[in-house]
Design an enzyme around this catalytic site. Structure first.
Site, PDB file in Angstrom:
ATOM      1  N   TYR A  77       0.839  -1.200   0.000  1.00  7.90           N
ATOM      2  CA  TYR A  77       0.000   0.000   0.000  1.00  7.90           C
ATOM      3  C   TYR A  77       0.876   1.252   0.000  1.00  7.90           C
ATOM      4  O   TYR A  77       0.660   2.179  -0.785  1.00  7.90           O
ATOM      5  CB  TYR A  77      -0.908  -0.022   1.228  1.00  7.90           C
ATOM      6  N   LYS A  81       1.367   4.206  -2.897  1.00  7.02           N
ATOM      7  CA  LYS A  81       1.150   5.610  -2.594  1.00  7.02           C
ATOM      8  C   LYS A  81       2.389   6.438  -2.916  1.00  7.02           C
ATOM      9  O   LYS A  81       2.289   7.566  -3.399  1.00  7.02           O
ATOM     10  CB  LYS A  81       0.757   5.770  -1.118  1.00  7.02           C
TER      11      LYS A  81
END
Length: 203
Positions: A77, A81
């Site tokens: 994740y 990002k």
């Protein structure tokens, strides 16, 4: 793994902004500057992401057998990002070089009370999301500032390629997230990946 051969995280958070670039430039008007806002938090990002090959997009960030662990999910994740921050900066450099009037901004909305935020945390600490994180309306303030604040349009050079860490608060992201070579690698690797499935034309 998705139907097109890449991880769902890479597809949804890395490749999708690249696909939107053509849509972005096709609706530009000299009287209507277009803003590309990439909502990005990189707290869990690994410092080993170079994005040199498509395999780098699919790195499980874990040893075999541990791909589904909370730590691995958090790292993937965070990596996706960080890729958004890199993409926004590279888009700004390219748009400036082409003379296109776009302000490309990446941002960190902070800890927001969402199911997605809870899912990347270890099970035992997930209740903290619902107890201490921001409500979605409050968490949207940085994104709203980036998309609509008059001062961004009035002081373009100050905000171009910037990284917001709160409404009106510019901040330097991590050293890797601001590395122009890594951003260049990501752009070309992602472009190659989406061209390979026939989404972008070959011209």
């Amino acid at each position: 793994m998705s139907a097109i051969g890449h991880s769902p995280t890479a597809c949804s958070r890395c490749s999708r902004p690249r696909l939107r670039r053509k849509d972005l430039t096709s609706v530009l008007s000299p009287r209507l500057p277009c803003f590309k806002v990439s909502s990005s938090g990189e707290a869990f990002a690994t410092d080993k992401a170079d994005f040199i090959t498509p395999k780098d997009l699919d790195d499980p960030c874990a040893s075999p057998g541990w791909e589904a662990s909370s730590l691995a999910q958090a790292k993937r994740y965070g990596k996706s990002k960080m890729a958004n921050v890199l993409f926004a900066a590279e888009l700004q450099r390219r748009m400036d070089a082409e003379g296109v009037d776009i302000i490309s901004i990446s941002l960190n909305p902070g800890p927001v009370k969402t199911q997605g935020a809870a899912d990347v945390l270890p099970f035992m600490v997930r209740p903290m999301v619902w107890l201490f994180f921001k409500d979605p309306a409050e968490g949207a303030q940085t994104t709203l500032f980036a998309a609509a604040a008059a001062e961004i349009r009035e002081e373009k050079e100050r905000w171009k390629g910037g990284y917001l860490d709160g409404p009106g608060k510019l901040k330097s992201p991590s050293p890797r997230a601001r590395d122009p070579q890594v951003a260049y690698n990501l752009w070309h690797t992602t472009e190659s990946a989406v061209r390979a499935i026939g989404v972008l034309d070959k011209s």
